[in-house]
Enzyme design. Structure first.
Site, PDB file in Angstrom:
ATOM      1  N   ASP A   1       0.876  -1.063  -0.202  1.00  0.00           N
ATOM      2  CA  ASP A   1      -0.046  -0.150  -0.026  1.00  0.00           C
ATOM      3  C   ASP A   1       0.886   1.314  -0.168  1.00  0.00           C
ATOM      4  O   ASP A   1       1.907   1.197  -0.076  1.00  0.00           O
ATOM      5  CB  ASP A   1      -1.056  -0.121   1.325  1.00  0.00           C
TER       6      ASP A   1
ATOM      7  N   GLU B   1       2.713   5.220  -3.714  1.00  0.00           N
ATOM      8  CA  GLU B   1       2.770   6.265  -4.751  1.00  0.00           C
ATOM      9  C   GLU B   1       4.089   6.919  -4.671  1.00  0.00           C
ATOM     10  O   GLU B   1       4.570   7.393  -6.065  1.00  0.00           O
ATOM     11  CB  GLU B   1       1.522   7.038  -4.557  1.00  0.00           C
TER      12      GLU B   1
ATOM     13  N   ASP C   1      -9.042   3.651  -1.916  1.00  0.00           N
ATOM     14  CA  ASP C   1      -9.749   4.105  -0.952  1.00  0.00           C
ATOM     15  C   ASP C   1     -11.140   4.593  -1.419  1.00  0.00           C
ATOM     16  O   ASP C   1     -11.444   5.830  -1.332  1.00  0.00           O
ATOM     17  CB  ASP C   1      -9.126   5.064   0.145  1.00  0.00           C
TER      18      ASP C   1
END
Ligand SMILES: *[C@@H]1O[C@H](CO)[C@@H](O)[C@H](O)[C@H]1NC(C)=O
Ligand SMILES: *[C@@H]1O[C@H](CO)[C@@H](O)[C@H](O)[C@H]1NC(C)=O
Length: 951
Positions: A530, A533, A606
């Protein structure tokens, strides 16, 4: 929850106090980004100048050089704006007809980032030996097959044509602009009074510049956004390029955005959105359900489609990129790409069919490898299952309710102070025992490993990385960049540093020779990447400052969109290689780039528990799929919020038709595991889960097919019916690979009917009721009455669908279960075909032929009868085949058999088979069909056989 976790949640809450709305102020619009402003200003000037606009870039005809042995052309390019600056163009044609166009500044003051493609490509593409280039006075061109590529000199323009029709044009609108490197003080002051002799040339250049580049140095040397300043030490270096698709009215791709599949316009009279599509991997909290804003992943691939052909481009750029889309007519599409840095490196994929484009793209960047079979089962996640006992209880409840599930997930709270790998001892005192309990029925666990490493000397993973000096550096280029994330003060591994690769892979080993070992893990534990980025809570736009420094001295701005892919890549290799022999890894990523499909699954991040998000989730999964990222899904139930039971039921119906099927929920939401619901909802979700499990043979075969062809597992309508213009914008129904299954998930509240579009003159059978519906060659919408439990699922006439119908607790328990075949005869009433692929589900021996691949074919037998044959497509005699030699077909249903049979027999056997025959009325209008059920034909799945139906 523990204090550090609470701190994290609090921190997050501070960043985004408004419940249920994206904090748009955290993210730039085009007008807040200097280079995007400059790019859009350029296109505005071009629009104003209309026909007098001419690109200043031209090829120096005398410089054109054709390599004698290969189909490569190089040429010097200059811009009349800056005659002293040199550019070099290179055009090559690959063996499969793909054209690669590269342009870079030559002998510039600095070097532009030119490695984006090297991270994305599986291998250096092979250059065609057959293409002959001819250099003329006005252009250099090559003709191959029915394609030709023309590089016009003045202005520079690159055009791909098929049969003389323009397909793709670079710089057709004259918006190419490669901002060359310059020294900060280089611009001469224009003297207001009396220009001297020496000033003549600069003034002239200045005027040109004013016309083309605009008069201001807009955000050339530094740029502020909110409280951050980007120092931009290299100055302006953006790249603007227009790519037009004449004769192609619809464009798709450039995921990931929460938008329709067919990309709406962002400029011109038909604009739906006002900002360009943005590609800048970002952790966008509570993102909008319809927006061109960046999300977590970026794939700079755009497909353009028409009834005549499909083409695509892959613009291999790694920096922040904005893309304007415009449809000047219903028959052509314009796109304008504005990137912050990097060379021009564009691959033109000539098609001409969607399948060809997928194959061409897969040859460049790879396809999704066959996933572990269990990973296609149901994944149960939550932030957080708070202890080993919590996990055990959840598992027990699934078992008590007879609900199948394959994987339990642990979010960040399993890790002590969010030091990933390190179990929180108070709540997870017995992680190995817990994992073994889960693995007892073949289930797995997935735990989160994020890329931010807590900066503390008692965290061995951080300490080792720090000692190896493989952490991302701040703009000074010295030391370790420090930012905030879940673990508080953190640093990030620089995966661009080759020194990090073997080390990161080794961290997944259960026993290492040097350093810390993850002894309390097992090979049933897989990984979730997760925040890659990367997400940095106190960074500009919740990510790293662009002037951070990576290996080789590159700035973060140059490589940003690739960052997440490298972490995913190395994690995936680490998980595969921790056991001997290697096993298929499962690693879920949030961030991705072109090529990420090789490393595992992704999810859409999300999302919110709203109907809008359910709808757009389907569209996003389709869009990710056509850009290669086919192992995709959205959080079932929505990450944020507390969905009503009816929404939850519908969301599970969406989930079972997603390649990746996981329920997940935010820490502030109420528990919503399906066993918690009241009846009838609990029973509905149990049935829904069982449908997914019964169809695992379909999903696995679909992934097998996709791994070989690059065609996405979920196929949008235009991919199936590329000539049907009425289907080009359809993104609420889709097919599962070539299985013949057509799904229309219901994503609206309280609706009592919907329609399903049938594009062809063919019969489609309702999967559950077996009722036929008839399409038309002109396209036809059939009406479907709905109850909450209704899933519009159809089998296209002409398909054979293999399933396994025995309810089990997990997919590994189905390994020896018998098969059911649904043979959906086509409108002629005689033919159908379908595939079934099987293997051991998690090893790699399938790569050397240890698998079972059957083809089922129904054909006419005599005048009115049908014969159904099972044929082998795999190398016979493998270990896996032996292991399932007793597995049989327990039921065959033949849909659309016009007449009641006289006798049903297996060829070579005397005794006839038992069967029943009934007639099922049409779902809408049209004739009823006959349905034959053959009970236990006692044929084996690994054997060749033929069943003959005499009528
Ligand atoms: C996990 O293993 C480490 C050693 O690698 C040990 O220090 C720790 O106590 C173990 N934790 C648990 C919960 O067993
Ligand atoms: C990533 O994965 C590919 C395999 O697809 C491999 O060849 C490559 O070296 C990997 N590593 C990096 C750092 O990209």
């Amino acid at each position: 929850m523990r204090s550090v976790g609470l701190f994290g949640a609090l921190f997050f809450a501070l960043l985004a106090p408004d419940a249920f709305s994206v904090k748009t102020n955290d993210f730039k619009t085009c007008s807040q980004s200097g280079f995007c402003r400059r790019g859009r200003a350029l296109s505005a000037r071009a629009k104003d100048a209309a026909s007098s606009w001419k690109s200043p870039y031209s090829v120096d005809a005398s410089s054109v050089s054709i390599s004698p042995s290969e189909a490569v052309v190089t040429a010097a390019v200059k811009s009349s704006l800056y005659p002293e600056i040199k550019f070099e163009l290179e055009v090559r044609v690959h063996e499969d007809g793909v054209v690669r166009v590269r342009m870079d500044e030559k002998d510039g003051l600095r070097k532009r980032y030119d490695e984006a493609a090297s991270w994305a490509l599986v291998a250096e593409p092979v250059i065609s030996k057959d293409v002959q280039w001819t250099a003329g006075k006005k252009d250099v061109r090559a003709v191959y097959g029915d394609l030709s590529i023309v590089v016009a000199y003045d202005p520079l323009r690159v055009t791909l044509l098929r049969k003389g029709r323009e397909q793709v044009v670079l710089n057709g609108q004259g918006l190419l602009h490669m901002e060359h490197f310059r020294a900060k003080e280089s611009l001469p002051e224009v003297q207001a009074d009396g220009a001297g002799e020496e000033a003549q040339v600069p003034i002239k250049a200045e005027k040109l510049r004013a016309w083309f580049e605009g008069e201001e140095e807009d955000a050339f040397w530094d740029e502020k956004f909110n409280s951050w300043t980007d120092s931009k030490p290299k100055g302006p270096e953006s790249l603007s390029l227009d790519i037009t698709f004449p004769n192609h009215g619809t464009v798709y791709g450039i995921p990931q955005h929460a938008t329709r599949l067919a990309l709406p316009s962002t400029t011109g009279d038909d604009a739906t959105f006002s900002d360009p599509y943005r590609l800048y991997n970002a952790d966008v909290f509570e993102y909008l359900a319809s927006s061109t804003m960046s999300l977590y992943g970026s794939i700079p691939v755009m497909h353009a489609h028409s009834a005549d052909s499909t083409v695509a481009i892959f613009n291999a750029v790694a920096s922040e990129t904005w893309i304007d889309v415009h449809h000047p007519t219903s028959k052509s599409s314009h796109s304008h790409w504005i990137s912050e840095s990097g060379i021009m490196d564009v691959f033109i994929l000539p098609g001409p069919t969607p399948e060809d484009v997928f194959a061409q793209y897969a040859r460049l960047t790879g396809s999704t490898p066959l996933p572990a079979h269990w990973s296609l089962g149901y994944h149960q996640c939550r932030w957080n299952y708070v202890s080993t006992d919590d996990v055990r209880t959840v598992q027990k409840r699934f078992d008590e309710e007879d609900m199948p599930v394959d994987v339990f997930w642990l979010d960040i709270e399993y890790a002590e102070e969010h030091k990933y790998f390190i179990w929180e001892e108070k709540t997870f005192p017995d992680p190995v025992e817990m994992t073994n309990d889960v693995a007892a029925v073949g289930r797995k666990m997935v735990v989160i490993i994020d890329p931010h490493l807590k900066r503390t000397s008692n965290y061995p993973v951080y300490q080792e990385a720090s000692d190896l000096e493989i952490l991302v550096k701040p703009k000074s280029g010295e030391g370790e960049y420090e930012g905030w994330c879940w673990s508080g003060s953190s640093s990030w591994i620089d995966m661009f540093n080759p020194g990090s690769w073997e080390w990161w892979k080794s961290v997944f080993k259960f026993q290492r020779e040097n350093g810390w070992s993850w002894t309390n893990s097992t090979d049933a534990v897989h990984i979730w990447n997760d925040m890659n980025e990367p997400s940095v809570f106190n960074g500009p736009e919740i990510t790293m400052p662009k002037d951070n420094i990576h290996f080789g001295g590159w700035e973060h701005r140059d490589v940003h969109n690739i960052n997440g892919m490298l972490f995913h890549n190395l994690t995936s290799q680490g998980v595969a290689e921790r056991t001997t022999p290697h096993k298929r890894p499962f690693v879920l990523t949030r961030s991705f780039y072109a090529g990420s499909q090789r490393f595992g699954a992704m999810w859409t991040g999300d999302n919110l528990g709203t109907w809008d998000h359910m709808t757009v989730g389907v569209q996003m999964v389709l869009a990710n799929g056509i850009a290669g990222m086919t192992f995709a899904g959205s959080d079932v139930g929505g990450f944020f919020g507390n969905p009503d039971t009816d929404m939850l039921v519908r969301w599970y119906q969406v989930g079972i038709f997603s390649p990746f099927f996981r329920a997940h929920a935010h820490i502030d939401t109420k528990r919503r595991e399906p066993f918690l619901l009241d009846e009838p909802y609990k029973g509905m979700i149990k049935d829904i889960l069982r449908i997914r499990y019964s169809m695992l043979p379909v999903w696995y075969t679909a992934f097998w097919e996709s791994s070989r062809t690059g065609i996405p597992v979920l196929r949008p309508h235009y991919v199936m019916f590329p000539k049907d213009t009425a289907g080009f914008e359809i993104d609420d129904q889709f097919f599962i690979a070539s299985s013949g299954l057509l799904v229309k998930p219901v994503t609206e509240k309280d609706i009592t009917e919907t329609t399903v579009y049938l594009a062809e003159d063919q019969v489609y059978y309702n999967y559950f009721t077996e009722a036929p519906s008839y399409g038309s060659s002109k396209g036809k919408r059939i009406t479907v009455p709905l109850e909450l439990s209704t899933i519009p699922l159809y089998i296209r006439g002409g398909s054979v669908v293999p399933t396994r119908e025995r309810p089990r607790r997990s997919s590994p328990l189905m390994a020896h279960d018998p098969f059911t075949l649904r043979v959906a005869l086509d409108k002629t009433g005689f033919s159908a075909k379908g595939d079934l692929y099987l293997d051991d589900g998690e090893g790699l021996t399938y790569q050397t032929g240890d698998y079972v691949w059957r083809k089922f074919v129904a054909e006419k037998n005599g005048k009115k009868g049908v014969r159904l044959a099972s044929r082998n497509l795999s190398p016979a005699g493998g270990e896996y085949e032996k292991s399932i030699k007793d597995v049989r077909v327990e039921k065959v249903t033949i849909l659309g058999l016009a007449n009641q049979p006289k006798e049903v027999k297996v060829v070579g056997r005397d005794e006839p088979l038992a069967w029943t025959y009934k007639t099922v009325a049409a779902g809408d209008k049209g004739k009823a069909v006959g349905v034959l059920v053959i009970k236990d034909p006692a044929v084996l799945i690994t054997q060749d056989w033929e069943i003959v139906i005499d009528v």
